[in-house]
Design a protein around this motif. Sequence first.
Motif, PDB file in Angstrom:
ATOM      1  N   GLY A  65       0.786  -1.235   0.000  1.00 39.64           N
ATOM      2  CA  GLY A  65       0.000   0.000   0.000  1.00 39.64           C
ATOM      3  C   GLY A  65       0.813   1.277   0.000  1.00 39.64           C
ATOM      4  N   ARG A  66       1.916   1.286   0.737  1.00 39.50           N
ATOM      5  CA  ARG A  66       2.779   2.464   0.837  1.00 39.50           C
ATOM      6  C   ARG A  66       1.982   3.727   1.188  1.00 39.50           C
ATOM      7  N   GLY A  67       1.019   3.563   2.069  1.00 39.55           N
ATOM      8  CA  GLY A  67       0.263   4.708   2.555  1.00 39.55           C
ATOM      9  C   GLY A  67      -0.838   5.208   1.651  1.00 39.55           C
ATOM     10  N   ARG A  68      -1.075   4.536   0.525  1.00 39.15           N
ATOM     11  CA  ARG A  68      -2.159   4.960  -0.363  1.00 39.15           C
ATOM     12  C   ARG A  68      -3.518   4.683   0.292  1.00 39.15           C
ATOM     13  N   GLY A  78     -14.340  -5.853  10.375  1.00 39.96           N
ATOM     14  CA  GLY A  78     -13.117  -5.104  10.110  1.00 39.96           C
ATOM     15  C   GLY A  78     -11.905  -5.925   9.724  1.00 39.96           C
ATOM     16  N   ALA A  79     -12.056  -7.245   9.570  1.00 42.88           N
ATOM     17  CA  ALA A  79     -10.880  -8.084   9.327  1.00 42.88           C
ATOM     18  C   ALA A  79     -10.148  -7.704   8.046  1.00 42.88           C
ATOM     19  N   LEU A  80     -10.881  -7.486   6.955  1.00 43.82           N
ATOM     20  CA  LEU A  80     -10.228  -7.127   5.701  1.00 43.82           C
ATOM     21  C   LEU A  80      -9.615  -5.740   5.779  1.00 43.82           C
ATOM     22  N   ALA A  81     -10.328  -4.788   6.342  1.00 43.14           N
ATOM     23  CA  ALA A  81      -9.784  -3.433   6.467  1.00 43.14           C
ATOM     24  C   ALA A  81      -8.513  -3.434   7.309  1.00 43.14           C
ATOM     25  N   HIS A  83      -6.435  -5.922   7.678  1.00 42.02           N
ATOM     26  CA  HIS A  83      -5.361  -6.555   6.907  1.00 42.02           C
ATOM     27  C   HIS A  83      -4.782  -5.575   5.886  1.00 42.02           C
ATOM     28  N   LEU A  84      -5.636  -4.863   5.183  1.00 43.57           N
ATOM     29  CA  LEU A  84      -5.149  -3.855   4.235  1.00 43.57           C
ATOM     30  C   LEU A  84      -4.279  -2.824   4.940  1.00 43.57           C
ATOM     31  N   HIS A  85      -4.711  -2.412   6.112  1.00 43.99           N
ATOM     32  CA  HIS A  85      -4.067  -1.309   6.833  1.00 43.99           C
ATOM     33  C   HIS A  85      -2.747  -1.742   7.472  1.00 43.99           C
ATOM     34  N   HIS A  86      -2.801  -2.818   8.254  1.00 41.83           N
ATOM     35  CA  HIS A  86      -1.640  -3.192   9.068  1.00 41.83           C
ATOM     36  C   HIS A  86      -0.679  -4.122   8.336  1.00 41.83           C
ATOM     37  N   GLN A  87      -1.181  -5.013   7.494  1.00 41.45           N
ATOM     38  CA  GLN A  87      -0.296  -5.959   6.817  1.00 41.45           C
ATOM     39  C   GLN A  87       0.174  -5.453   5.448  1.00 41.45           C
ATOM     40  N   LEU A  88      -0.731  -4.879   4.671  1.00 36.38           N
ATOM     41  CA  LEU A  88      -0.346  -4.432   3.331  1.00 36.38           C
ATOM     42  C   LEU A  88       0.088  -2.971   3.280  1.00 36.38           C
ATOM     43  N   ASP A 109      -9.509  -3.739  16.777  1.00 36.27           N
ATOM     44  CA  ASP A 109      -8.267  -3.205  16.218  1.00 36.27           C
ATOM     45  C   ASP A 109      -7.312  -2.882  17.351  1.00 36.27           C
ATOM     46  N   THR A 110      -6.503  -3.860  17.718  1.00 36.85           N
ATOM     47  CA  THR A 110      -5.566  -3.714  18.834  1.00 36.85           C
ATOM     48  C   THR A 110      -4.114  -3.665  18.370  1.00 36.85           C
ATOM     49  N   ALA A 111      -3.882  -3.619  17.072  1.00 36.22           N
ATOM     50  CA  ALA A 111      -2.512  -3.582  16.550  1.00 36.22           C
ATOM     51  C   ALA A 111      -1.863  -2.239  16.873  1.00 36.22           C
ATOM     52  N   PRO A 112      -0.536  -2.224  17.030  1.00 33.81           N
ATOM     53  CA  PRO A 112       0.141  -0.952  17.274  1.00 33.81           C
ATOM     54  C   PRO A 112       0.077  -0.038  16.061  1.00 33.81           C
ATOM     55  N   GLY A 113       0.256   1.249  16.309  1.00 36.54           N
ATOM     56  CA  GLY A 113       0.254   2.222  15.213  1.00 36.54           C
ATOM     57  C   GLY A 113      -1.122   2.783  14.970  1.00 36.54           C
TER      58      GLY A 113
END
Length: 219
Positions: A65-68, A78-81, A83-88, A109-113
């Motif tokens: 994604g590079r921030g796009r 929210g699982a797909l969103a 994944h797009l956000h934190h993994q891709l 959504d408990t991931a850091p960042g």
Amino acid sequence: MPTRREADLDGDLGPAAPGERRRRWRRRSARVPAGYWEPLWSQGRRYRQLDDVETRLLAEHLGPGRGRPALDVGSGDGALARHLHHQLGYRTTGIDCSPCAIALAAARDTAPGPDPVWRCADITADDLTALPDVDYAIITCRLVYRWMDNKRAFVDRVRELLAPAWTFWGVTEIAGRRAETDPLQNLGITPAEAKTLIAGWSVVRTADLDVLRCYALRP
């Protein structure tokens, strides 16, 4: 990111002011009412989760994604969103017409960042100008297309929100892949509905997952 094209939603009626486009959209877009989904989510109904095969296809067809900006339509839990956000690495917004689904997505959504942006909105009826971005490099729609009564109008709205040369990723069940005795066998889209989904795209790529088909579509 380029500004979203101000194309008229009716396509052949010429340019229109934003308010007029929204009124035309509401007239065109019959749909399953938002009130249908809220009780299901509030009562604990959950749907098919992402698996390793599907996430590999996402990486293959969407890339980093590079921030796009990315928009997940009918984001559910929210699982797909996520994944797009934190993994891709996309800067993702998830929209769903169910407040319970949006609350669940935010709570999970408990991931850091920085978190994805969550908005309660109906793509078939609401004014989406309050979303964080004018257009999106990636729009995803997982297990949602089947529920759109006016599928052509839904795809037109996706085109309105998609930045030129980028990708619409749709995942939907295909009719005829379940046994006739399966109580869920009516969840698949017909060949005519599949044709509506892919019509007018310059690039159409597909991948099959048991009863599902993934579509990577580009203008």
